[in-house]
Enzyme design. Structure first.
Site, PDB file in Angstrom:
ATOM      1  N   HIS A 139     -22.225 -13.391  -3.216  1.00  0.00           N
ATOM      2  CA  HIS A 139     -23.270 -12.737  -4.340  1.00  0.00           C
ATOM      3  C   HIS A 139     -24.119 -13.944  -4.459  1.00  0.00           C
ATOM      4  O   HIS A 139     -23.919 -15.006  -4.729  1.00  0.00           O
ATOM      5  CB  HIS A 139     -22.217 -12.377  -5.467  1.00  0.00           C
ATOM      6  CG  HIS A 139     -23.188 -12.186  -6.504  1.00  0.00           C
ATOM      7  ND1 HIS A 139     -24.353 -11.046  -6.511  1.00  0.00           N
ATOM      8  CD2 HIS A 139     -22.981 -12.297  -7.806  1.00  0.00           C
ATOM      9  CE1 HIS A 139     -24.768 -10.843  -7.564  1.00  0.00           C
ATOM     10  NE2 HIS A 139     -24.100 -11.488  -8.544  1.00  0.00           N
TER      11      HIS A 139
ATOM     12  N   ASP B   4     -24.016  -8.610   0.080  1.00  0.00           N
ATOM     13  CA  ASP B   4     -23.572  -8.941  -1.555  1.00  0.00           C
ATOM     14  C   ASP B   4     -22.775  -7.917  -1.989  1.00  0.00           C
ATOM     15  O   ASP B   4     -23.141  -6.616  -1.881  1.00  0.00           O
ATOM     16  CB  ASP B   4     -24.866  -8.972  -2.230  1.00  0.00           C
ATOM     17  CG  ASP B   4     -24.752  -9.680  -3.609  1.00  0.00           C
ATOM     18  OD1 ASP B   4     -24.026  -9.421  -4.219  1.00  0.00           O
ATOM     19  OD2 ASP B   4     -25.632 -10.687  -3.919  1.00  0.00           O
TER      20      ASP B   4
ATOM     21  N   SER C 131     -28.464 -12.644 -10.019  1.00  0.00           N
ATOM     22  CA  SER C 131     -27.605 -11.543 -10.387  1.00  0.00           C
ATOM     23  C   SER C 131     -28.380 -10.820 -11.571  1.00  0.00           C
ATOM     24  O   SER C 131     -29.477 -10.425 -11.558  1.00  0.00           O
ATOM     25  CB  SER C 131     -26.179 -11.821 -10.750  1.00  0.00           C
ATOM     26  OG  SER C 131     -25.380 -11.001 -10.625  1.00  0.00           O
TER      27      SER C 131
END
Length: 517
Positions: free
Chosen positions: A486, A458, A230
């Site tokens: 995610h 995502d 991320s």
């Protein structure tokens, strides 16, 4: 209410639940050149040698984490003007390789945020749940970035003030509510300024990446091996732009595109959550307990969800606690569950309960997003998230007029959630420290192959961002996971895991544009 640019791996959310952006280019040494990916001077300046040559004093970590060691790393507050009087003390942790097999050095991990604790991620997840062959060959290591968790944390509101902040109406319907929202943003920013002082000027991603290089040196490694998820992908890519010759095996999973403005990040993230919401709706329609009727159509279900939010806006519902479920908290709860498709059954139940007048479960999903404990104590996730995001890029909007002009574009991106994303993007408009970065491309010429991983549906880091970052990096290699949720590594795809494991263990990236499902 949240910044809506909170970028962290679903593994972090899952670990929290099981109890449950904007890019910085500040921080001293010519970030306009190095962070853009042009190989700059990588020799260690004389003034920084004491930091690079420090010896870590490892000891058993306190708490319930046997096998992990902890230490403190010194780093300058300001890399342009290092001074022992201003040194930061950064928390680091490791778990030594378990064997068998040849030791490959250290593997640094970061779960994203900005604001996520890398040490908590290491001790609660990566150091015990990453694939055994990887943990056998690497010392698993982590550092809480400056301003985060155990590393000189940014502090802002009290816990009680955070409770008030998170329930403020984030989709204002009139000028009075706009005033209340902007007042909340200003109060949050003012508290950060008064309680965190000059630290707010020095929590950029570039500075955190430079800290990573000091940590690499203190570990005795010539190159950095790293898995960033991320926001951690931006941190890793920034490192590669600053120190391309020191890049080892870098995995950037759930990639952020550093070339985007703050407005585009927020708007495209809204579109990402709309894509995830559409997947949730299609899955929900296959279950008898689906609380959002619509025959699997996201437009119909989205309209029903907005109607439910509007009902909460007029009349919050009880949760069995002193706090009611407001529209803002319910919206955050829904967004929280979008990070991981494994949370969809819980979201179905939470929405059904809320429709029946019980907001407890949806409130718990919101609390997990904010990292609020059952005792009402918040981690510093949200203060650190704002501090880094607002320092990293000029704000998306500088006032309500800008939000109003962009509202239609946000609502096109996400009919269900776009309004909330647009108003949340106003938060950095009142930040007390001016942004020092700008959208930029990272190329990292001369770096070893860098593996960029993107998931097609995502929510938090939309798939086009991974494609863009892989194309920017001179040695980027894209691995695509056709799936939901995610990030992709260690989340159930044998294809993804084998490709990443092989790369980490042999330095051989998968074939160009490999696709997994």
């Amino acid at each position: 209410m949240d910044t809506r640019r909170l970028l962290r791996t679903s593994g972090t959310l899952a670990a929290t639940a099981a109890l449950l952006i904007s890019a910085a280019v500040s921080g001293g040494a010519a970030p306009s050149a190095a962070a853009s990916g042009r190989a700059g001077e990588e020799a260690v300046p004389t003034a920084l040698k004491p930091y690079y040559e420090q010896k870590l004093r490892w000891h058993a970590c306190a708490g319930k984490h046997p096998g992990f060691e902890c230490a403190t790393l010194r780093a300058p507050l300001d890399y342009d003007r290092p001074s022992a009087g201003d040194d930061l003390k950064l928390a680091v942790s490791r778990k030594k390789a378990t064997g068998p097999g040849r030791h490959l050095g250290s593997l640094m991990v970061n779960p994203g945020g900005p604001g996520g604790s890398a040490i908590s991620f290491l001790q609660g997840y990566a150091g015990v749940a990453y694939p055994a062959p990887v943990r056998a060959r690497y010392d698993m290591v982590a550092m809480d970035p400056r301003g985060v968790a155990a590393s000189e944390p940014v502090t802002c509101l009290s816990d009680a003030e955070m409770d008030a902040f998170t329930k403020v109406d984030a989709t204002p319907d009139n000028e009075r509510e706009v005033g209340e929202l902007t007042a909340a943003f200003k109060k949050f920013a003012g508290a950060c300024a008064s309680r965190s002082g000059k630290l707010l000027q020095h929590v950029s991603t570039v500075e955190a990446a430079r800290d990573m290089d000091v940590f690499r040196a203190a570990l005795g490694d010539d190159r950095l091996h790293y898995v960033g998820a991320s926001y951690g992908t931006f941190l890793g890519a920034t490192y590669a732009g600053l120190f391309p010759s020191r890049v080892g095996r870098l995995v950037l999973d759930g990639a952020l595109d550093p070339s985007l403005s703050a407005e585009r990040v927020n708007r495209e993230q809204a579109a990402g959550f709309q894509t995830a919401f559409a997947s949730f709706v299609a899955d929900c329609a296959r279950h008898d307990d689906c609380p959002i009727e619509g025959g699997g159509r996201a437009d119909v279900a989205g309209a029903r969800l907005k109607s439910f939010f509007a009902t909460l806006d007029r009349r919050p519902i009880p949760t069995g606690k002193s706090r009611e479920l407001t529209e803002s908290l319910a919206t955050t709860g829904v967004i929280s569950a979008m990070y991981d498709e494994a949370s969809w059954p819980l979201l179905r139940k939470a929405l059904r309960n809320a429709q029946n007048g019980d907001g407890a479960l949806l409130l718990s999903l919101s609390d997990a997003y904010y990292e609020r404990s059952d005792r009402g104590v918040y981690t510093n996730l949200m203060p650190a998230n704002s501090a880094v995001n607002c320092l990293d890029l000029p704000p998306a909007f500088r006032g309500p007029a800008g939000v109003r002009r962009a509202l239609s574009d946000f609502e096109k991106a996400s009919p269900a959630l776009g309004t909330s994303f647009a108003w949340a993007a106003l938060s950095c408009g009142y930040w007390p420290v001016p942004a020092v970065g700008a959208p930029h491309r990272i190329t990292a010429p001369g770096a070893a192959p860098i593996l960029v991983v993107g998931t097609t549906r995502d929510p938090a880091t939309p798939y086009p961002w991974a494609r863009s970052l892989a194309a920017q990096l001179s040695s980027g290699r894209l691995l695509t996971y056709d799936g939901d949720g995610h990030t992709a590594y260690n989340r159930g795809s044998a294809c993804v895991d084998s490709a990443i494991n092989d790369y980490l263990l042999t330095a051989t990236p998968p074939p160009a544009s490999r696709r997994c499902s």
